[in-house]
Motif scaffolding. Sequence first.
Motif, PDB file in Angstrom:
ATOM      1  N   ASP A 296       0.847  -1.196   0.000  1.00  0.00           N
ATOM      2  CA  ASP A 296       0.000   0.000   0.000  1.00  0.00           C
ATOM      3  C   ASP A 296       0.888   1.255   0.000  1.00  0.00           C
ATOM      4  N   PRO A 297       1.554   1.549  -1.133  1.00  0.00           N
ATOM      5  CA  PRO A 297       2.467   2.713  -1.173  1.00  0.00           C
ATOM      6  C   PRO A 297       1.751   4.048  -0.974  1.00  0.00           C
ATOM      7  N   TRP A 298       0.436   4.089  -1.224  1.00  0.00           N
ATOM      8  CA  TRP A 298      -0.301   5.341  -1.055  1.00  0.00           C
ATOM      9  C   TRP A 298      -0.247   5.859   0.381  1.00  0.00           C
ATOM     10  N   PHE A 299      -0.126   4.958   1.330  1.00  0.00           N
ATOM     11  CA  PHE A 299      -0.138   5.310   2.746  1.00  0.00           C
ATOM     12  C   PHE A 299       0.974   6.312   3.085  1.00  0.00           C
ATOM     13  N   MET A 300       2.090   6.295   2.329  1.00  0.00           N
ATOM     14  CA  MET A 300       3.217   7.179   2.622  1.00  0.00           C
ATOM     15  C   MET A 300       3.020   8.587   2.064  1.00  0.00           C
ATOM     16  N   LEU A 301       2.160   8.731   1.060  1.00  0.00           N
ATOM     17  CA  LEU A 301       2.066  10.013   0.364  1.00  0.00           C
ATOM     18  C   LEU A 301       1.487  11.149   1.223  1.00  0.00           C
ATOM     19  N   PRO A 302       0.337  10.991   1.876  1.00  0.00           N
ATOM     20  CA  PRO A 302      -0.216  12.137   2.629  1.00  0.00           C
ATOM     21  C   PRO A 302       0.722  12.700   3.698  1.00  0.00           C
ATOM     22  N   PRO A 303       1.256  11.880   4.627  1.00  0.00           N
ATOM     23  CA  PRO A 303       2.162  12.487   5.619  1.00  0.00           C
ATOM     24  C   PRO A 303       3.470  12.966   5.014  1.00  0.00           C
ATOM     25  N   GLY A 304       3.986  12.235   4.019  1.00  0.00           N
ATOM     26  CA  GLY A 304       5.226  12.658   3.379  1.00  0.00           C
ATOM     27  C   GLY A 304       5.082  13.985   2.656  1.00  0.00           C
ATOM     28  N   LEU A 305       3.986  14.154   1.917  1.00  0.00           N
ATOM     29  CA  LEU A 305       3.748  15.419   1.225  1.00  0.00           C
ATOM     30  C   LEU A 305       3.468  16.551   2.206  1.00  0.00           C
TER      31      LEU A 305
END
Length: 330
Positions: A296-305
Motif C-alpha cells: 500500500d504505497p499510497w499510505f506514505m504520500l499524505p504524511p510525506g507530502l
Amino acid sequence: MSTPLETEPGAATAAPESVLVGEKRIEGRSLGQIAWARLRRDKVALGGGFLVIFLVIVAIFAPLIVGVLGHPPNEFHQELVDPDLQVPTARFGGVSSDFLFGVEPINGRDLFSRVLYGSQISLLIAFLATLLSVAIGTTMGVIAGFVGGAVDGLISRLMDIFLAFPLIVFALALVGVIPDTAFGLRGDALRIAVIVFIIGFFNWPYIGRIVRGQTLSLREREFVDAARSMGARTPYILVKELLPNLVAPILVYATLLIPSNILFEAALSYLGVGVQPPRATWGGMLADAARWYQVDPWFMLPPGLAIFVTVLAFNLFGDGLRDALDPRSR
C-alpha cells in the motif's frame, strides 16, 4: 561676502521626513516599509508566506475542518479494508469524497483527519522549540558579543560543546526513559514538553553564533558610542540599542529554524520516541507506512507530502525574508 538667504514670513518649509516635488509630497519610508516592498516583489517568497499562514490556520482549526470534511482521527472503518490483505479495498488507498486522502491499512482510520491533527503536533513543537532557541541564543549571543573578554570566551566554548553534542542520541535516550508523570505533566503533554526542551535547548548555539557576530559589529557603531557618552548603562544599551538592530537576522534565522525542527520532531516520531499513538503525528504515520509501502504505497504520500510542503513553504519564505531585510545577501 554674500548674505544668507532668508525665507519669507509664512513660507512653508519641508519636513525632514518628506520632500515637496511640485504639488506632490513624497513621504519617507521606514525600514519595515522598504522590506515589505522588496518582499512583495518576490512572488515565490510571498507564496511561501501565504502557504505558511494557510498551514497554521489549518492546524488551529483542524477539529472544525475534520468535522465538516472528515471523520474522527481514531475512528475505525474496517469495512473499507480487505480482511485478508489488510489494505484498503478501493484504489489509491481508498480515496473518495468521504475520505479525501484515503484510509489506513488494518483499521481504516481517515488519513485526511490524521494529517490535519498531526500538523498541530508538528507545528506546535516546531514553534515552541524555535522560540526557546531564539530566546536563549539571542541572550547568550548579545552578552558574548557586547561584553567580550573572558565572558565571550566562556560562552563561545559553551557553544562549541553544544554544537558537538550528539543531539539525536541524547534525544533517543532521554525521551525513551521519561516517566509517566513529571513536573505536573503527564502523557502527551509531558512528551511534547520534553521534546520542545531537547530541540530548543540544544539548538540555541546556531542562532547564538549569528547574534554574537552581529553584536561584535554593532557595538562599534556610532549610536552605541553616543549612548555610552550620554551615560547609558549596559542593560539599556543591550535592550534599547542593540536588540532592535538584531531583529532582522533573528527573524530570518527563526523562519529557517522552524522547518529543521519540524523534521527533527518527525524523525523522533518515526523512531518511536516522539508523541505516542494513538495521537497522530506525521513522523508516526510515516513509521507505520514504512511497514506497508510494498502493498500500500499510497499510505506514505499524505504524511510525506505534508512534511515536504510545510518545510518547503517555510524555507521559501525564510529565503525571501532574508533577501528583503538584507538585499546585500543576494
